[in-house]
Design an enzyme around this catalytic site. Sequence first.
Site, short mmCIF file in Angstrom:
data_model
loop_
_atom_site.label_atom_id
_atom_site.label_comp_id
_atom_site.label_asym_id
_atom_site.label_seq_id
_atom_site.Cartn_x
_atom_site.Cartn_y
_atom_site.Cartn_z
N GLY A 178 15.32 -8.83 16.56
CA GLY A 178 14.30 -7.83 16.85
C GLY A 178 14.11 -7.62 18.34
N GLU A 209 20.97 -20.09 21.54
CA GLU A 209 20.87 -19.38 20.27
C GLU A 209 22.22 -18.76 19.91
OE1 GLU A 209 17.73 -16.52 20.30
OE2 GLU A 209 18.20 -15.79 18.29
N SER A 227 16.08 -9.68 20.88
CA SER A 227 17.24 -10.00 21.72
C SER A 227 18.55 -9.80 20.97
CB SER A 227 17.13 -11.42 22.27
OG SER A 227 17.30 -12.35 21.23
N LEU A 228 19.62 -9.79 21.77
CA LEU A 228 20.97 -9.54 21.26
C LEU A 228 21.88 -10.61 21.86
CD1 LEU A 228 23.33 -7.52 20.31
CD2 LEU A 228 23.10 -6.52 22.58
#
Length: 483
Positions: A202, A170, A204-205
């Site tokens: 929302g 991602e 994950s980072l």
Amino acid sequence: MHLSVVGLFFALFTLTCAQISSINYGRIVQNLSPQDPSQKMCYGVVFDAGSSGTRVYVYKWECRKTSSTPRLQVSEQIPEKSIRGGISKFSSNPNAAGPSLIELINFAKGIVPSEQLSWTPIFLRATAGMRLITPDQQAAILDSIRKTFRESGFRFEDEGWARVITGQEEGAYGWVASNYLHDLIKKQVDGTKTRAMMECGGASLQITFVQPQDPPKNKININFPDINQYVLYTHSYLGYGQDQARNEVIKASIVNPNDDTVISPCYNKNFNSTNVFSGNPNLRVIGSGDATKCAALIKDYMKLDPACKDCSIGGNYYPGIPEGMSIDGLGSFVFVNQFYNFTDSFSANALFARVNDFCSSEWSSVQRDHKVDEFLSTRCFSGIYVSQLLTSAFRVDPDTAISARSKIKDVTVVWTLGSMLFDMSTLRCSPGTEDCIYDDDRYKKALLYTFISVLSFAIVVVVLTVIIVAVRRRQRQRMYNRV
Ligand SMILES: *[C@@H]1O[C@H](CO)[C@@H](O)[C@H](O)[C@H]1NC(C)=O
Ligand SMILES: *[C@@H]1O[C@H](CO)[C@@H](O)[C@H](O)[C@H]1NC(C)=O
């Protein structure tokens, strides 16, 4: 008499052969012409199955000539449509997952010309929400979606076309999307001239960037065979998206587990509401609007190790963004940029000043001054959180400008764009299908047809000449005989 019949046959043969070879010749000319005005567009459909909803994007590009990276058309808006509620909510009723996407499939069908459906690929990539449920639940939901995709009329070949992607993927795809739209993914651009990417969702980072030296950990290779290849540092922190982080920070303020009220510095002054904390909807949260105290709670939650120079959140390896590299932010960065009235970019210092002001404002006056905004109560926290991500977690200079545009030109910056580019560049143009109109094999076939027609034409000419000569000789002989 004989001569005229032969002549007629000859004329017919000549015409037919000329026609056959001219058709093929025309095709070849068309296939070789670099600027064909009627250049055909090919399409690809990708679903972003996120934790709070699913969104479909329909990308298009000039149909490829060979197995290469397509050039996505990014000069106009990319059609997109979303539905609320992540697919992970079907964990107790997985068979409904596929049918829930039919509305979005039909939207895509409205854009792709119907005669191209069967060779237009359809992909689904699920992120953080699906990573949080069990593998069995994931498999059941994905099976239902694969069944629906197979019956959709689109090209769906492999189970891998609908799957859960890792946080690293991602992050890497988001990095590709942003750099592609900045026109930095090309042969001539050295990887160190690309931009770093931070994306805060929302749940994950992600943080991703090119490192001058190969990172010893958290390395991912992105290879576009005909363009360039990149070695990226990327890390995805599950639990550090803004919604999960906010809940954990509220939890940290609870003094006694049996308390029905908690005072949180991360909400506007005199904010007072239940249904705020996901761990217990009955818990009443009262805001004290103290940005500095909230920042300290966030830092605690980040579990930073001050003794480790190459570490970030949770002591994970983080080499630091190379000096001078531009930084892009997505997700919370974009929302914060908009809400706090910045134009396109902000620094951590400038953001914190505005956030500090906003959080200390009375909740009643904040409600009065802002138009309807269902996320209004969380704006104080997200502003503080983003400023702390920059300065505490990723050690970005507090005066460095972070670019936080949701769109570049007219195109939404989202990891699906990178995913589509990458998937198409690894998908071969298969001979005999239409998704690769300039396919090498077809070109060779066209050449072969022309060669055969020319050859048969030549044979016919030779044969006819022989016949004609023979017939004439015989006629002459007959005349001799009469004489
Ligand atoms: C919060 O609201 C509840 C219900 O309206 C009220 O009983 C309570 O006194 C309020 N608490 C504070 C600190 O304002
Ligand atoms: C942003 O600007 C609008 C319009 O001027 C204003 O009403 C709002 O309070 C500002 N927001 C913040 C967080 O300062």
